[in-house]
Each structure stands twice: as C-alpha cells, then as structure tokens.
Write an enzyme that holds these catalytic residues in place. Structure first.
Site, PDB file in Angstrom:
ATOM      1  N   TYR A 210       0.819  -1.189  -0.046  1.00 53.05           N
ATOM      2  CA  TYR A 210       0.107   0.226   0.132  1.00 53.05           C
ATOM      3  C   TYR A 210       0.742   1.249   0.297  1.00 53.05           C
ATOM      4  O   TYR A 210       0.381   2.417   0.325  1.00 53.05           O
ATOM      5  CB  TYR A 210      -0.855   0.063   1.147  1.00 53.05           C
ATOM      6  CG  TYR A 210      -2.072  -0.989   0.955  1.00 53.05           C
ATOM      7  CD1 TYR A 210      -2.294  -1.897   0.176  1.00 53.05           C
ATOM      8  CD2 TYR A 210      -3.119  -1.054   2.007  1.00 53.05           C
ATOM      9  CE1 TYR A 210      -3.154  -2.794  -0.094  1.00 53.05           C
ATOM     10  CE2 TYR A 210      -4.154  -1.777   2.047  1.00 53.05           C
ATOM     11  CZ  TYR A 210      -4.279  -2.751   1.024  1.00 53.05           C
ATOM     12  OH  TYR A 210      -5.369  -3.500   0.915  1.00 53.05           O
TER      13      TYR A 210
ATOM     14  N   LYS B  64       3.123 -14.747   3.594  1.00 53.46           N
ATOM     15  CA  LYS B  64       3.209 -15.612   2.479  1.00 53.46           C
ATOM     16  C   LYS B  64       4.843 -15.737   2.087  1.00 53.46           C
ATOM     17  O   LYS B  64       5.001 -15.568   1.072  1.00 53.46           O
ATOM     18  CB  LYS B  64       2.389 -14.866   1.342  1.00 53.46           C
ATOM     19  CG  LYS B  64       2.082 -15.698   0.252  1.00 53.46           C
ATOM     20  CD  LYS B  64       1.017 -16.785   0.252  1.00 53.46           C
ATOM     21  CE  LYS B  64       0.952 -17.810  -0.958  1.00 53.46           C
ATOM     22  NZ  LYS B  64       0.034 -18.792  -0.777  1.00 53.46           N
TER      23      LYS B  64
ATOM     24  N   ASP C 232      -3.182 -17.723   3.123  1.00 54.09           N
ATOM     25  CA  ASP C 232      -4.451 -18.379   2.702  1.00 54.09           C
ATOM     26  C   ASP C 232      -4.881 -19.517   3.619  1.00 54.09           C
ATOM     27  O   ASP C 232      -6.087 -19.724   4.042  1.00 54.09           O
ATOM     28  CB  ASP C 232      -4.083 -19.028   1.243  1.00 54.09           C
ATOM     29  CG  ASP C 232      -2.717 -19.522   1.126  1.00 54.09           C
ATOM     30  OD1 ASP C 232      -1.845 -19.509   1.934  1.00 54.09           O
ATOM     31  OD2 ASP C 232      -2.357 -20.438   0.067  1.00 54.09           O
TER      32      ASP C 232
ATOM     33  N   ASP D 296      -5.492  -5.679   6.228  1.00 54.82           N
ATOM     34  CA  ASP D 296      -6.873  -5.151   5.774  1.00 54.82           C
ATOM     35  C   ASP D 296      -7.648  -6.240   5.412  1.00 54.82           C
ATOM     36  O   ASP D 296      -8.884  -6.101   5.758  1.00 54.82           O
ATOM     37  CB  ASP D 296      -6.426  -4.471   4.259  1.00 54.82           C
ATOM     38  CG  ASP D 296      -7.428  -3.522   3.915  1.00 54.82           C
ATOM     39  OD1 ASP D 296      -8.430  -3.068   4.715  1.00 54.82           O
ATOM     40  OD2 ASP D 296      -7.515  -3.020   2.759  1.00 54.82           O
TER      41      ASP D 296
END
Ligand code: ATP
Length: 336
Positions: free
Chosen positions: A123, A172, A205, A229
């Site tokens: 972001y 991740k 995930d 987020d």
C-alpha cells in the site's frame, strides 16, 4: 482537556459520528472537539481531499477521531486514509473483533485482535504502467526490518499488556520470499524475546481457512498491510459485520481512531447505519487518553443495548425499526 481533531467524513460518516460524539460527550467532559474536513465532500468543495487546515489541526492536536472517507475506485485521488497513516507514521493498526452476545453469528467465542502494519507493504503507492498502452501494470511492495520489528514488537507488547496468550504471524513467505520472508524472519526474532507468549506462524491463505473453520484458536494476529486489511474484514464477518469493528491507528507521536468500514454509500441517508464501530473507536480513543472510566461506561452501555437486541440497527436485527439516531439515544439512556 484533550483537543481532538474531529473529521465526520463522507457517506454515513456524519450521521454515525454525530451519534458517537454525543455519547462520548455524555461520558466525558474532557474532550474539546476541533472539527475539520477531509474526503470526497472536501474534494468537491475545495478541490483537495485533505485541506491544509485539516493537516494543521492534526499536526497540533496529535489525536484525531475520524469518520469513513470515500476513496474513488481505480482512479481519482489516492486514499486519504492511507495518506494520513503514512504522513503521521501511524504504523500500528489495531482492529479488535470480539463476539457480542446479542449479534447472531456462526460462532460464540471469537476474540481476535488484528495488529496490521499500516505504512509499508503493497500500500505504499508505488504503482505504474510499464507500457504506453497501459496494458501492463506494476506494483511494488516495501517491507523494512525497522517497520517489521516495530509492528511485531507492538503486537507482543499489546499481548502482554492485555493479558493475551498467543501471537500468530500471518505471511506468504513461501512465495514472497523477500518481502514476506523478511517480515517472518523478524517476527521469529521478536517472538524469541517474549517467551511467555505463545508464538504461531501461518500462511495467509491457510489462515483464512482456519479463521472460518475454527476462529477460537486465534488471539492476536500480526501481519503486513494488505493481509491485515483483508483479514480484518474477515474477522468482522465472524462477529456480526463491519458495523461493529473499530480501528486505532497508532504512531509514536500521533493516533487516529476510526471505524474499519467505509462510507457505505448504499445505505447513506437512510438512518440505518450501525454507529457501534465508531462508538467503539471512541472507546479505544478514551482508553488511549487514559479516560478509562468514561471508556468503560460507554462500552458497558453498548454491550447492554446490543445484548438486549431491541434498540439496534437492522444489520443486527432485521425486524428492528431502530435507526442510527435512536440506537445512540438508547446507549446514552443505558449509561445513566
Ligand atoms: P467505501 O468505498 O467508502 O469503502 P463501501 O460501501 O465500498 O464504501 P463499506 O462502507 O466498508 O465499503 O461497506 C461494505 C458493506 O458493509 C456495505 O454493504 C455497507 O452497507 C455495509 N456497512 C458498512 N458499514 C456499515 C455500518 N456502519 N452499518 C451497517 N452496514 C454497514
């Protein structure tokens, strides 16, 4: 007295913020509100979504209470929410999601606090097209050791101070070996300094699946900006929706309190928006200021009203005829 910059915001913002301010004023006489404008309405009026007067007010007061601001999708000005977090280095975004007895959901015992890194990751706004035809776009994520360390430290300190037992880092690092990998490495180093708090690591995930199947196993979650987020909307869904979740944006020299939800144009002007998220953001602000008696008074009254389920907005009780304003009045009455 505490001087607080008040930004009512766009869409449902003004209506829910008015309710929240009334409730805070009924619980504490120590807040001196300084109203300032930002967002889409400010843009349409002044040609800027973040007027200089607003920045000057936050600069001076260092505490802001903000309603949702509309961000145009895919074009137009950049998110003002993101801009404010970066400008005042509000690196810790704390988003608690706790089961309310009165809000019907699939689970009875969720109590999760998301601690989201708020200034780095995907972001940071480093995006551009690689071709004249605009058919290839590129976005850069920035993760630093310093940024990772301070947010993971914040999460562990939060856990310690609030008698939490476990911190889970969601990442991740199997695919994003450098950015998410750095965050995970730093998280492991920081975790080793807090042996009294259990540490767990989960791939993002799999985290989503576990959150949906067995959310009770999570306590404090610390993660990078975009994952945080997304996960915080997921955890909002576990406890009754976006209308209930507050967020605190904390930096070393400033703090901004808001709801997790956006300006909800689909329900604007209907007097049905749930004011709970911004009221609870006010509770977080009062606790941050040390006004704990007022904070607890409001929290108990909100809990009572939601648990009773009568004077709540339709998102919590579809048969309810109670509007935003009436729910606020019921909370004030419950505080007496
Ligand atoms: P924005 O562009 O400002 O993010 P949005 O509508 O895309 O706005 P949200 O405002 O977060 O995103 O809303 C997502 C959904 O949740 C909408 O259907 C909205 O009506 C609902 N919602 C959000 N906040 C509330 C609230 N306080 N009370 C009831 N429903 C809400």
């Amino acid at each position: 007295m505490y001087n607080v910059t008040l930004i009512k915001g766009d869409g449902i913002g003004p209506s829910i913020m008015e309710v929240a301010v009334k409730i805070i004023n009924a619980a504490s006489t120590k807040i001196n509100w300084e109203e300032a404008e930002a967002g889409m309405d400010a843009y349409n009026k002044y040609g800027t979504a973040l007027p200089d007067e607003t920045l000057a007010s936050i600069e001076k007061n260092r505490i802001a209470f903000k309603g949702p601001l509309t961000t145009p999708v895919g074009k137009g000005f950049r998110s003002i929410n993101v801009a404010l977090r970066q400008r005042y280095d509000l690196y810790a975004n704390v988003r608690p999601a706790k089961t309310w007895k009165g809000a019907q959901t699939r689970y009875d015992n969720v109590d999760i606090v998301i601690v989201r890194e708020n200034t780095e990751g995907l972001y940071v706004g480093l995006e551009h097209y690689l071709t004249k035809e605009k058919d290839i776009a590129e976005s850069l994520a920035v993760v630093t050791r310093k940024g990772s360390e301070r947010i993971v430290e914040y999460a562990f300190n939060y856990a310690k101070e609030n008698r939490r037992k476990k911190v889970t880092v969601c990442h991740k690092a199997n695919i994003l070996k450098y950015t998410s990998g750095l965050f995970l490495d730093v998280a492991r180093e920081v975790a080793a300094r807090y042996p009294e708090i259990e540490f767990d690591e989960k791939i993002i995930d799999a985290s989503c699946m576990h959150l949906v199947m067995n959310p009770e196993q999570f306590d404090v979650i610390v993660t990078t900006n975009m994952f945080g987020d997304i996960l915080s909307d997921l955890t909002a869904g576990l406890v009754g929706g976006l209308g209930l979740i507050p967020g605190a944006n904390i930096g070393d020299s400033a703090a901004l309190f808001e709801a997790v939800h956006g300006s909800a144009p689909d329900i604007t002007g209907k007097n049905i928006a749930n004011p709970t998220a911004v009221i609870m953001a006010g509770v977080m602000m009062l606790n941050h200021l040390g006004e704990t008696v007022a904070a607890t008074k409001i929290q108990r009254a909100v809990e009572k009203i939601i648990d009773e389920g009568q004077f709540v907005t339709p998102d919590l009780n579809p048969n309810s005829k109670t509007g935003t304003i009436e729910m606020g009045e019921a909370i004030i009455a419950a505080m007496q």
